[in-house]
Scaffold this motif. Structure first.
Motif, PDB file in Angstrom:
ATOM      1  N   ILE A 266      24.635 -48.824 -67.984  1.00 53.93           N
ATOM      2  CA  ILE A 266      25.688 -48.546 -68.199  1.00 53.93           C
ATOM      3  C   ILE A 266      26.898 -49.901 -68.416  1.00 53.93           C
ATOM      4  O   ILE A 266      27.598 -49.800 -69.228  1.00 53.93           O
ATOM      5  N   SER A 267      26.360 -50.946 -67.517  1.00 54.73           N
ATOM      6  CA  SER A 267      27.103 -51.964 -67.767  1.00 54.73           C
ATOM      7  C   SER A 267      27.012 -52.832 -69.121  1.00 54.73           C
ATOM      8  O   SER A 267      27.609 -53.367 -69.841  1.00 54.73           O
ATOM      9  N   ASP A 268      25.617 -52.451 -69.489  1.00 54.30           N
ATOM     10  CA  ASP A 268      25.150 -53.159 -70.890  1.00 54.30           C
ATOM     11  C   ASP A 268      25.866 -52.397 -71.901  1.00 54.30           C
ATOM     12  O   ASP A 268      26.160 -53.070 -73.032  1.00 54.30           O
ATOM     13  N   VAL A 269      26.174 -51.150 -71.770  1.00 55.02           N
ATOM     14  CA  VAL A 269      26.890 -50.290 -72.635  1.00 55.02           C
ATOM     15  C   VAL A 269      28.523 -50.947 -73.055  1.00 55.02           C
ATOM     16  O   VAL A 269      28.829 -51.352 -73.987  1.00 55.02           O
ATOM     17  N   LEU A 270      29.002 -51.440 -71.717  1.00 52.31           N
ATOM     18  CA  LEU A 270      30.155 -51.923 -71.676  1.00 52.31           C
ATOM     19  C   LEU A 270      30.255 -53.257 -72.656  1.00 52.31           C
ATOM     20  O   LEU A 270      31.250 -53.781 -73.096  1.00 52.31           O
ATOM     21  N   PHE A 271      28.985 -54.036 -72.082  1.00 55.57           N
ATOM     22  CA  PHE A 271      28.821 -55.349 -72.870  1.00 55.57           C
ATOM     23  C   PHE A 271      28.827 -55.344 -74.269  1.00 55.57           C
ATOM     24  O   PHE A 271      29.618 -56.069 -74.919  1.00 55.57           O
ATOM     25  N   VAL A 272      28.080 -54.355 -74.736  1.00 52.76           N
ATOM     26  CA  VAL A 272      27.878 -54.338 -76.404  1.00 52.76           C
ATOM     27  C   VAL A 272      29.379 -53.672 -77.091  1.00 52.76           C
ATOM     28  O   VAL A 272      29.615 -54.168 -78.007  1.00 52.76           O
ATOM     29  N   LYS A 273      29.912 -53.079 -76.283  1.00 47.09           N
ATOM     30  CA  LYS A 273      31.349 -52.547 -76.665  1.00 47.09           C
ATOM     31  C   LYS A 273      32.518 -53.820 -76.607  1.00 47.09           C
ATOM     32  O   LYS A 273      33.742 -53.487 -76.988  1.00 47.09           O
TER      33      LYS A 273
END
Length: 439
Positions: free
Chosen positions: A314-321
């Motif tokens: 989920i943290s990676d999702v925020l990172f990509v966004k």
């Protein structure tokens, strides 16, 4: 500390330590392989991930290597010769890649050499894992509880050796990748494997004080014994759940690698430092597990790690966004800490699970059972990689279009959480289980 039985009286720790250290150091040439495929042969993310996962196919046949290792003795030995054979096969493959000119290397030829390398690595790993299972099961005192302690300590020791090799391999790889050719890195690792081969053949297996077992029991008999062991519910259900917990997750490693290097322009040295951070975390994990977490019920510990994996996705999702970027966190810092940690977090579960299975493993079947476990994990990772390629294609991610990546990462996180709901397949208390059997 590891028990005194494993100290200077025999070369067990030296052979295992060096073997697992070399196993961890394999990330050094593999970093060169990834950049060589991306920049030298110009493969796309899907092809890169397909090749990475397909080259791991020899790992799936580990039960066969384990059965042969248990049943077929070479010069009255059935562990040391297989470590030597594995090191030799790896040395031949990496030295061959190093000697060939870059212009003559195709995807097909490098795939063949990587398959040979992983075949050798699989054979050596099976023999090393069998020694760990055999030595770790020997009680170090009259106390019955010492058997579990010895197993956990030896598992932690070899885990630390592998992690130390990974730290050094990734650190050197990140530094050297921009300063020398991939062929030089392949040559260095090939020579290191040749050194392992010559060191191994100087050791007699009798000096390791392994438990006595019946020589040349026969492959068919060994296979039938393995089949009996795999029918035990506590073993069958545990392995099935553990493999499924990996296979169900669509891996997006190739896509993330291209996103970091192509889209974000992250330098190779930063990726190297990220992997070093991950390996350091793995090393710390082995120490913490050995000192603090061995008494934690396996189901609880493994489920907690599975949940933590989903959190980091989920943290990676925020990172990509761009969420962290907007907060002022540099992309390179996130890649080093969070991406590096998530990459090794996948492997955290293997340590407590290996200790659990080693305690259930009956005498004479250590090599076969541990090999079956490792092959199940390898097959799960391959399936995960193929699912990741399918997912990347479904969401429309390519080498220069990453708009669908957040959705892919979100799907990945959801798939990671699902296995927690049937984690009851893993025994919650090994001691209680063995107590019930005795009654």
């Amino acid at each position: 500390m590891v028990s005194s039985d494993l100290s200077n009286e025999n070369p067990t720790r030296k052979i295992l330590g060096f073997g697992y250290w070399v196993q961890g150091f394999r990330c050094f040439p593999w970093m060169a392989v990834i950049f060589f495929l991306k920049d030298g042969i110009n493969v796309d993310p899907a092809t890169l991930q397909l090749l990475q996962n397909s080259s791991n196919l020899p790992m799936v046949a580990k039960p066969l290597y384990g059965v042969v290792s248990d049943a077929v003795y070479i010069a009255a030995q059935h562990r040391i010769p297989y470590i030597a054979i594995g090191a030799l096969l790896q040395a031949v493959s990496w030295l061959a890649i190093a000697i060939l000119s870059p212009s003559s290397i195709s995807i097909f030829s490098i795939t063949l050499f990587l398959l040979l390398s992983n075949l050798g690595a699989s054979i050596a790993e099976v023999a090393n894992d069998a020694i760990v299972a055999e030595v770790g099961k020997q009680p170090t005192s009259s106390s019955k509880s010492s058997q579990s302690s010895s197993s956990g300590e030896l598992q932690s020791y070899v885990w630390m050796a592998s992690s130390a090799g990974g730290v050094l391999g990734n650190l050197l790889g990140g530094i050297v990748i921009d300063r020398t050719s991939p062929q030089t890195m392949f040559l260095f690792f090939g020579l290191l494997l040749a050194l392992q081969f010559f060191i191994t053949i100087t050791v007699r297996e009798s000096s390791l004080n392994l438990p006595k077992s019946k020589p040349n029991a026969g492959i068919r008999k060994q296979l039938s014994e393995l089949a009996v062991v795999l029918r035990k519910p506590e073993i069958a259900y545990s392995i099935t759940w553990f493999a499924a917990s990996y296979a169900i997750i669509p891996a997006l490693t190739g896509t993330m690698f291209f996103y970091q290097t192509q889209h974000l322009k992250i330098e190779s040295s930063v990726l190297g430092i990220s992997k070093v951070f991950g390996q350091a975390a793995m090393l710390l994990w082995s120490i913490v597990y050995n000192q603090q977490l061995k008494s934690v019920p396996p189901r609880k510990l493994i489920s907690a790690i599975q949940a933590l994996m989903a959190v980091f996705m989920i943290s990676d999702v925020l990172f990509v966004k761009g969420f962290y970027r907007n907060m002022g966190v540099p992309d390179s810092l996130y890649v080093v800490i969070f991406s590096g940690f998530l990459e090794v977090l996948f492997f955290f579960k293997i340590l407590p699970f290996s200790v659990l299975i080693a305690q259930f493993c009956p005498p004479g079947c250590e090599g076969s059972l541990m090999a079956f476990v490792m092959s199940a994990i390898a097959l799960a990772f391959i399936v995960s990689g193929y699912l990741g390629v399918a997912l990347a294609s479904y969401i429309g991610v390519t080498g220069d279009n990453f708009s669908g990546l957040p959705l892919g990462l979100l799907i990945q996180a959801v798939c990671t959480v699902l296995p927690i709901y049937w984690s009851s397949c893993i025994p919650d208390d090994v001691k209680a289980k063995s107590r019930r059997k005795k009654e």
